[in-house]
Design a protein around this motif. Sequence first.
Motif, mmCIF file in Angstrom:
data_model
loop_
_atom_site.group_PDB
_atom_site.id
_atom_site.type_symbol
_atom_site.label_atom_id
_atom_site.label_comp_id
_atom_site.label_asym_id
_atom_site.label_seq_id
_atom_site.Cartn_x
_atom_site.Cartn_y
_atom_site.Cartn_z
ATOM 1 N N SER A 57 -0.709 -1.892 -5.684
ATOM 2 C CA SER A 57 -2.130 -2.238 -5.618
ATOM 3 C C SER A 57 -2.334 -3.676 -5.170
ATOM 4 C CB SER A 57 -2.781 -2.011 -6.980
ATOM 5 O OG SER A 57 -4.118 -2.471 -7.001
ATOM 6 N N ASN A 58 -1.570 -4.595 -5.734
ATOM 7 C CA ASN A 58 -1.738 -6.004 -5.375
ATOM 8 C C ASN A 58 -1.179 -6.324 -3.997
ATOM 9 O OD1 ASN A 58 -2.827 -7.744 -7.826
ATOM 10 N ND2 ASN A 58 -1.517 -6.162 -8.696
ATOM 11 N N SER A 59 -0.211 -5.525 -3.524
ATOM 12 C CA SER A 59 0.288 -5.752 -2.174
ATOM 13 C C SER A 59 -0.734 -5.364 -1.118
ATOM 14 C CB SER A 59 1.579 -4.955 -1.957
ATOM 15 O OG SER A 59 1.314 -3.556 -1.925
ATOM 16 N N LYS A 93 -10.959 -4.210 -0.720
ATOM 17 C CA LYS A 93 -10.776 -4.019 0.714
ATOM 18 C C LYS A 93 -9.278 -3.948 1.007
ATOM 19 C CE LYS A 93 -14.982 -6.563 1.939
ATOM 20 N NZ LYS A 93 -15.540 -7.716 2.698
ATOM 21 N N PRO A 94 -8.688 -2.775 0.801
ATOM 22 C CA PRO A 94 -7.234 -2.661 1.005
ATOM 23 C C PRO A 94 -6.835 -2.939 2.447
ATOM 24 C CG PRO A 94 -8.237 -0.503 0.666
ATOM 25 C CD PRO A 94 -9.297 -1.503 0.392
ATOM 26 N N THR A 95 -5.728 -3.622 2.591
ATOM 27 C CA THR A 95 -5.211 -3.968 3.917
ATOM 28 C C THR A 95 -3.687 -3.999 3.866
ATOM 29 O OG1 THR A 95 -5.129 -5.698 5.604
ATOM 30 C CG2 THR A 95 -5.450 -6.411 3.344
ATOM 31 N N PHE A 96 -3.070 -3.716 5.016
ATOM 32 C CA PHE A 96 -1.610 -3.737 5.120
ATOM 33 C C PHE A 96 -1.110 -5.023 5.768
ATOM 34 C CE2 PHE A 96 -2.228 0.792 4.510
ATOM 35 C CZ PHE A 96 -1.147 1.146 3.708
ATOM 36 N N ASP A 97 -1.970 -6.032 5.820
ATOM 37 C CA ASP A 97 -1.563 -7.294 6.433
ATOM 38 C C ASP A 97 -0.378 -7.927 5.698
ATOM 39 O OD1 ASP A 97 -3.548 -6.983 8.282
ATOM 40 O OD2 ASP A 97 -4.983 -8.330 7.294
ATOM 41 N N TRP A 134 1.934 -6.365 4.093
ATOM 42 C CA TRP A 134 3.118 -5.573 4.412
ATOM 43 C C TRP A 134 3.686 -5.986 5.768
ATOM 44 C CZ3 TRP A 134 4.749 -0.657 1.976
ATOM 45 C CH2 TRP A 134 4.166 -0.483 0.717
ATOM 46 N N LEU A 135 2.808 -6.176 6.752
ATOM 47 C CA LEU A 135 3.277 -6.585 8.071
ATOM 48 C C LEU A 135 3.910 -7.975 8.022
ATOM 49 C CD1 LEU A 135 0.289 -5.334 10.269
ATOM 50 C CD2 LEU A 135 2.531 -4.265 9.972
ATOM 51 N N THR A 136 3.293 -8.863 7.235
ATOM 52 C CA THR A 136 3.866 -10.204 7.094
ATOM 53 C C THR A 136 5.229 -10.151 6.413
ATOM 54 O OG1 THR A 136 1.653 -11.178 6.957
ATOM 55 C CG2 THR A 136 3.491 -12.500 6.131
ATOM 56 N N ALA A 137 5.339 -9.370 5.338
ATOM 57 C CA ALA A 137 6.610 -9.248 4.623
ATOM 58 C C ALA A 137 7.682 -8.629 5.508
ATOM 59 C CB ALA A 137 6.420 -8.417 3.364
ATOM 60 N N TRP A 138 7.291 -7.734 6.392
ATOM 61 C CA TRP A 138 8.258 -7.018 7.212
ATOM 62 C C TRP A 138 8.813 -7.876 8.349
ATOM 63 C CZ3 TRP A 138 11.660 -3.425 7.463
ATOM 64 C CH2 TRP A 138 12.057 -2.877 8.683
ATOM 65 N N MET A 181 4.953 -9.018 -3.268
ATOM 66 C CA MET A 181 4.935 -7.657 -3.803
ATOM 67 C C MET A 181 5.147 -6.633 -2.706
ATOM 68 S SD MET A 181 1.926 -7.882 -6.675
ATOM 69 C CE MET A 181 1.958 -9.170 -7.942
ATOM 70 N N ALA A 182 4.595 -6.872 -1.537
ATOM 71 C CA ALA A 182 4.822 -5.958 -0.420
ATOM 72 C C ALA A 182 6.300 -5.943 -0.027
ATOM 73 C CB ALA A 182 3.957 -6.375 0.773
ATOM 74 N N ALA A 183 6.929 -7.106 -0.010
ATOM 75 C CA ALA A 183 8.354 -7.169 0.310
ATOM 76 C C ALA A 183 9.186 -6.428 -0.735
ATOM 77 C CB ALA A 183 8.803 -8.629 0.396
ATOM 78 N N ALA A 184 8.783 -6.523 -2.003
ATOM 79 C CA ALA A 184 9.504 -5.808 -3.063
ATOM 80 C C ALA A 184 9.386 -4.298 -2.882
ATOM 81 C CB ALA A 184 8.957 -6.222 -4.428
#
Length: 294
Positions: free
Chosen positions: A41-43, A61-65, A67-71, A262-265
């Motif tokens: 949720s926090n990612s 306002k969920p976003t995958f930004d 996730w893209l940064t972590a990736w 958190m997204a990286a985790a």
Amino acid sequence: MTRSLPGERSVFGPRAARLGLYAFLFASAAFFLLPLLLVISNSLKPMEEIRQGNLLALPVKPTFDAWLTAWKSACTGLECGGVRPGLWNSIKITVPAVVISTLAGALNGYALAQWKSRHANLIMLLVMVGLFIPYQAMLYPTVKILSSLSLFRTYSGIILVHVVYGLPYTTLLFRNFYVGVPEEISRAARMEGASFLRTFRSVILPLSTNILVVVAILQFTGIWNDYLLGLIFAGNDNLPMTVQLTNIVNNARGSASPNVNMAAAVITAIPTLIVYFLSGRYFVRGIAAGAVKG
């Protein structure tokens, strides 16, 4: 108020037991899943929502930004390539280490199960001693041995370390499984002229699907999630995802980004989740068949 007669079965007994079981399973699932849901949720939150301090709230306002940064662009020190380089390193390390340690453990376990001698029990005792010695206590001797072999901080060296440290565990699991296999199967193969290795390859391994999957899953999880051995023995060119993740979390460049961390985790944990989902039924069968009995 009515009382049940002796020998009369209560109507509410099985229902209450079932409800209690469901309540326990629900509480157990919530205990393990809520932290994961909180991280996911926090990612998905932008930093504006993170700064509001309500980590338990769902993303507005969920976003995958993040996730893209972590990736691909999160900084892991001097380099800003995210966890993407560590994914291929982890695959290159984990897959051969799992295959070698699983097959070698299967061969060792079958040999110890077939060897009817007091020496076999002594060797099994030594294997268990190696199993319970914390590998942190063996780090320095391992470093010296690999350095003398020119394998320290190399790709081959980190695979060798995972295989050697995993052998006591895999050997114990396979030996306990093969003890329960009827001896008539191996005896019949030997009567047909099959050698020990031919019997193991053509007769025993096809009967070991469940235990092979169980051991492979356990080894994959342990090796993929390893941090210390990868940090010490892999070398800068072979750092796994777990080391990349730690570098992102501890990176001191710029402001802290909890959503990126958190997204990286979550990205680092996805491969193990995929493995469990794809082979979960075989894992359950192996457990039910006594693959990990003591």
